[in-house]
Write an enzyme that holds these catalytic residues in place. Sequence first.
Site, PDB file in Angstrom:
ATOM      1  N   CYS A   1       0.873  -1.326   0.010  1.00 14.21           N
ATOM      2  CA  CYS A   1       0.090  -0.044  -0.027  1.00 14.21           C
ATOM      3  C   CYS A   1       0.848   1.312  -0.064  1.00 14.21           C
ATOM      4  O   CYS A   1       1.472   1.410   1.193  1.00 14.21           O
ATOM      5  CB  CYS A   1      -0.832   0.069   1.158  1.00 14.21           C
ATOM      6  SG  CYS A   1      -1.845   1.283   1.712  1.00 14.21           S
TER       7      CYS A   1
ATOM      8  N   CYS B   1       0.040   3.864   2.668  1.00 16.43           N
ATOM      9  CA  CYS B   1       0.681   3.244   3.922  1.00 16.43           C
ATOM     10  C   CYS B   1       1.740   3.249   4.212  1.00 16.43           C
ATOM     11  O   CYS B   1       2.435   3.859   5.212  1.00 16.43           O
ATOM     12  CB  CYS B   1       0.142   1.781   4.262  1.00 16.43           C
ATOM     13  SG  CYS B   1      -1.701   1.340   4.153  1.00 16.43           S
TER      14      CYS B   1
END
Length: 107
Positions: free
Chosen positions: A29, A32
Amino acid sequence: MAFEFTDSNVNDIIASGQPVVIDFWATWCGPCMRLAPVVDELAKEYEGKVLIGKYNVDEQSDLATTHRIMSIPTILFFKNGEQVRDLRMAGPTREQLKANIDKLLAL
């Protein structure tokens, strides 16, 4: 460095009643990974006041399922063993995250 939450430790930590901030994330991600250094910095800054850590949704799943995490990064806040629902965040900036941690401490 942020704490590593796992399915085997997270429920006991939340139940302890201490202020807890959990970043739901995964290595694939991009947002993230951009948030990761911020989470690490804030974990160090709030050490001893709030337990701030990460929960890898690819390696763990129970808590993500329980709290219906549908997108990442998502940040959940807990105090007194309960989720503080009005502080839930998805993809926050450093300033937004810090402001919500301060709100958590003020509760």
